[in-house]
Design a protein around this motif. Structure first.
Motif, short mmCIF file in Angstrom:
data_model
loop_
_atom_site.label_atom_id
_atom_site.label_comp_id
_atom_site.label_asym_id
_atom_site.label_seq_id
_atom_site.Cartn_x
_atom_site.Cartn_y
_atom_site.Cartn_z
N ALA A 42 13.09 3.96 6.73
CA ALA A 42 12.37 4.30 7.88
C ALA A 42 10.92 4.98 7.42
O ALA A 42 10.89 5.57 6.22
N THR A 43 9.87 4.48 8.37
CA THR A 43 8.62 5.12 8.01
C THR A 43 8.07 5.73 9.16
O THR A 43 8.36 5.60 10.30
N TYR A 54 3.87 -3.55 4.12
CA TYR A 54 3.45 -2.45 5.13
C TYR A 54 2.99 -1.41 4.07
O TYR A 54 1.67 -0.70 4.23
N HIS A 55 3.54 -1.01 2.97
CA HIS A 55 2.94 -0.11 2.11
C HIS A 55 1.71 -0.38 1.55
O HIS A 55 0.60 0.32 1.50
N ASN A 56 1.51 -1.65 1.25
CA ASN A 56 0.26 -2.24 0.48
C ASN A 56 -0.88 -1.81 1.35
O ASN A 56 -1.97 -1.69 0.95
N LEU A 79 5.89 0.78 -8.21
CA LEU A 79 5.25 1.25 -6.91
C LEU A 79 4.07 2.20 -7.34
O LEU A 79 2.97 2.30 -6.76
N SER A 80 4.49 3.29 -8.17
CA SER A 80 3.69 4.22 -8.67
C SER A 80 2.48 3.49 -9.39
O SER A 80 1.29 4.27 -9.22
N THR A 81 2.70 2.74 -10.27
CA THR A 81 1.81 2.17 -10.89
C THR A 81 0.42 1.49 -9.99
O THR A 81 -0.67 1.52 -10.03
N SER A 82 1.17 0.76 -8.93
CA SER A 82 0.00 0.18 -8.04
C SER A 82 -0.42 0.97 -7.31
O SER A 82 -1.64 1.15 -6.71
N THR A 101 -0.61 -0.99 11.93
CA THR A 101 0.17 0.53 11.22
C THR A 101 0.62 1.19 12.15
O THR A 101 0.11 0.87 13.48
N LEU A 102 1.09 2.28 12.11
CA LEU A 102 1.49 3.62 13.15
C LEU A 102 -0.05 3.97 13.49
O LEU A 102 -0.86 4.27 12.59
#
Lengths: 264, 464
Positions: B182-183, B210-212, B243-246, B426-427
């Motif tokens: 969930a976000t 969504y994250h990107n 994920l952390s690298t990006s 997005t939200l």
């Protein structure tokens, strides 16, 4: 989104009752079925409407009935009056439905279903009153009014409803301080429908109970009947199920009786 | 049927009669998918306005629930019913009930990821002991304070003091809760909730697009709420490292809160630290520490490495953005808008008092962010239709404003879609003060459009 001016424009555009229909209803009110049929014959659209109605499988006739005298005979005095009112209302229907996924046939089916079940209810309640029987014909006007006012705002309303469960009636009340059922009353006045019809349909919104006990009881049955019909797959798919708010508490006390009448 | 989406819950509300003949007309898998696309992490069918239902009618929904839960890993069930309906449903599905029953929408919200940490005092009772425990654990995990009654008598006594509790839960059944990541947004941070054992499945349940795009629209702090994580394997570790690298490319930070390393190899922690991930015990250690938030990039966009500029593609679509905004505010206020000035520059807000703001990002064929600055009076009027009455409760107004901006976002999505441009939104974020907004977008260039609603100035700003 919707303004009082738009509502006024809509009401202004409602045509007065056509002369032939006025005469037909007057003759039906006088109990003169034969003369009423002769008058109705002159309106070809009405003739077509009546013919398509009685030749639906629901009536179970093996051969086509097209004579208006015969049709009025089959429908009886009250049934004929109700059908002429239904026809009048169908004149207000749009050529193409946008807000609701309806067409001429499905709207016609809704009118017929409501009329047949209303008759069953009135038999159960032991009510024999021409005006009360015809009251059901005004109820679908609320659908036509919603279509007329909101069809150009369909996407806006969908977005609004995605964050808040607002029905069309509530939106109209909040924006314009008038309700779909108020507008139905105005239509009824314009068409010289009786005060009793107007009061029953107005109270059938479930939001403005009538102080008159009989009118209020009839309004409850009408409200529940409307949602019984709007729960049928065809009308759910048409987007009608939640066009107004179902007032469950309002009809709770008649539900058991309703279930018996409708064989649920 | 369309769902109403609030607090991350997609709520379908059929009215009238439900049986085997008509239930399929009320709800289809497509209806649910559309709802999930709008960031719902729980799907419920309200029985509030249903006067009659039978098992055949509910079976249609239950089959859909089962499909959706399996495919999307979200919580599903029914809500808004009385004791009679609860008893009937419990009886229908006494042998197997893998969906949830929430007596009311408010009770369901307590179990929603989007309504976390509201610190509600909740009285809980179920005749089933394992249910009592399950509810208490879930409520605690969701940041509330459950008080569990062991007997019905105790429940009756305690519930008679209605002012002592924010919510009272009975006639409720917790099926398997959602597994979807969930976000939610808190301030300028995005919080993901992860739980149980983390393995290769995390790559499927995490919405990487969504994250990107959250990175693209300027979010710089991502927090994994990991209180409920038991352990993880090498696949999950690799996922987080990538994920952390990006994130590092955007100068963004990834934090974990509440991650317990007793069952996680020490080498994993070292790898995660080497990848730049940070660890905190409590969520409030981050969210209540303004200095730390600033350091982590959650209150400022100034540390963005690659400052993105507004481009021709996005400016070309400006009329769609304006139309969506104006039409929505006009619809909500029932007033007409007048366009005053259009300028491409950094945002300029002359009057900061009595103003609140909100922003929403969009991503896809084009990406960017829309910022709306409302005179409080207009915001209140616009929210009145959604709230149902006028209010001065600023928290409620800001929450409702977020819903309203969500409508604007939805309309933008739809209008761009009509022109063959596909975007997701997005939200929304809200800002109670203009200074808070300026901290985030002060240095960004964009298109500013000044509008007048009812003689009050309203500002629209489109940026990247």
């Amino acid at each position: 989104m919707i303004t009082n001016k738009m509502i006024d424009n809509f009401i202004d555009k409602i045509p007065p009752r056509p002369e032939i229909l006025q005469d037909t209803i007057r003759l039906l009110n006088d109990g003169n079925l034969t003369k009423a049929a002769k008058t109705a014959e002159q309106d070809l659209a009405l003739k077509g409407y009546l013919s398509s109605l009685v030749n639906k499988p629901l009536y179970g006739f093996k051969t086509e009935v097209s004579n208006i005298g015969q049709i009025f005979g089959i429908l009886g005095l009250t049934g004929s009056q109700q059908t002429v009112y239904n026809y009048m209302l169908s004149l207000l229907c749009p050529k193409k439905w946008v807000l609701f996924n309806l067409n001429e046939n499905s709207f016609h089916d809704l009118q017929i279903n409501l009329s047949i079940h209303w008759k069953k209810i009135l038999e159960h309640l032991n009510i024999k009153d021409k005006e009360i029987e015809s009251a059901i014909t005004l109820l679908p006007a609320s659908i036509i009014v919603s279509e007329a006012l909101f069809s150009t705002k369909k996407k806006d309303v969908e977005l609004l409803r995605s964050v808040n469960a607002l029905d069309y009636n509530t939106i109209l009340v909040k924006l314009c301080n008038t309700s779909l059922f108020n507008i139905c009353k105005t239509i009824a006045t314009k068409w010289d429908m009786s005060e009793q019809i107007q009061q029953i349909v107005y109270a059938s919104s479930g939001l403005n109970p009538s102080k008159d006990e009989q009118i209020d009881t009839l309004a409850k049955w009408m409200h529940l009947l409307l949602f019984y019909e709007l729960s049928q797959p065809m009308f759910v798919k048409a987007g009608l199920n939640d066009f107004i708010d179902f007032q469950l508490e309002y009809v709770q006390d008649i539900y058991e009786d309703f279930a018996k009448v409708m064989d649920l | 049927m369309r769902a109403m989406i609030k607090n991350g819950i997609g709520l379908f509300s059929p009215q009238g009669f439900l049986d085997g003949n008509n239930s399929a007309s009320f709800l289809s898998i497509e209806d649910i998918e559309i709802t999930l696309d709008l960031n719902a992490d729980m799907i419920l069918v309200s029985l509030k306005k249903v006067i009659f239902f039978n098992k055949n009618g509910l079976d249609v929904f239950v089959k859909l629930f089962s499909k959706v839960k399996k495919k999307k890993g979200i919580a599903v069930g029914f809500c808004d019913y009385d004791t009679k309906k609860f008893t009937a449903i419990s009886k229908f599905y006494s042998t197997k009930m893998d969906f949830s029953l929430f007596k009311s929408y408010d009770i369901a919200s307590l179990f929603s990821n989007s309504f976390k940490n509201k610190n509600k005092n909740v009285l809980v009772y179920s005749s089933d002991r394992s249910q009592r425990t399950a509810m208490a654990i879930e409520l605690h995990d969701f940041g509330h304070n459950p008080v569990v009654c062991q007997t019905f008598k105790e429940f009756q006594e305690k519930s008679s003091n209605s002012t002592a509790y924010d919510n009272i839960i009975d006639d409720t059944f917790i099926g398997q809760m959602g597994q979807k990541i969930a976000t939610r947004v808190a301030g300028n941070a995005i919080i993901y909730s992860v739980s149980a054992f983390l393995d290769t499945e995390i790559a499927n349940s995490f919405n990487i697009a969504y994250h990107n795009n959250s990175l693209n629209v300027g979010f710089r702090l991502f927090i994994f709420d990991a209180y409920k994580v038991i352990s993880m394997n090498i696949h999950a570790l690799n996922f987080f490292s990538k994920l952390s690298t990006s994130a590092a490319e955007y100068n963004a930070t990834i934090c974990f809160v509440g991650l317990d390393f007793t069952k996680i190899p020490v080498s994993f922690k070292e790898t995660m630290e080497d990848s730049g991930m940070l660890f905190y015990k409590q969520m409030d250690d981050i969210l209540l520490n303004k200095e730390l938030l600033k350091e982590l990039g959650a209150s400022s966009a100034a540390n963005i490495k690659n400052q993105r500029v507004i481009d021709k593609a996005i400016v070309a679509k400006l009329p769609n953005f304006i139309e969506a905004t104006v039409a929505t505010i006009e619809m909500m206020t029932n007033s007409k808008a007048k366009k005053e000035a259009v300028e491409v520059n950094k945002i300029e807000i002359k009057e900061k008092d009595d103003r609140i703001a909100s922003s929403i990002g969009f991503y896809g064929d084009i990406d960017g962010m829309v910022i709306l600055v409302f005179p409080t009076k207009i915001a209140k009027k616009a929210c009145e239709l959604l709230i149902g009455e006028s209010t001065d409760d600023m928290e409620l107004i800001l929450d409702t404003l977020a819903e309203l901006v969500n409508i604007v976002g939805g309309k933008i999505k739809s209008l761009l879609g009509d022109h063959g441009v596909t975007v997701n939104i997005t939200l929304p974020r809200t800002y109670q003060s203009i200074d808070g907004l300026l901290e985030v977008i002060e240095n960004k260039k964009g298109v500013q459009v000044d509008l007048i609603f009812d003689n009050d100035k309203f500002l629209f700003f489109l940026t990247k």
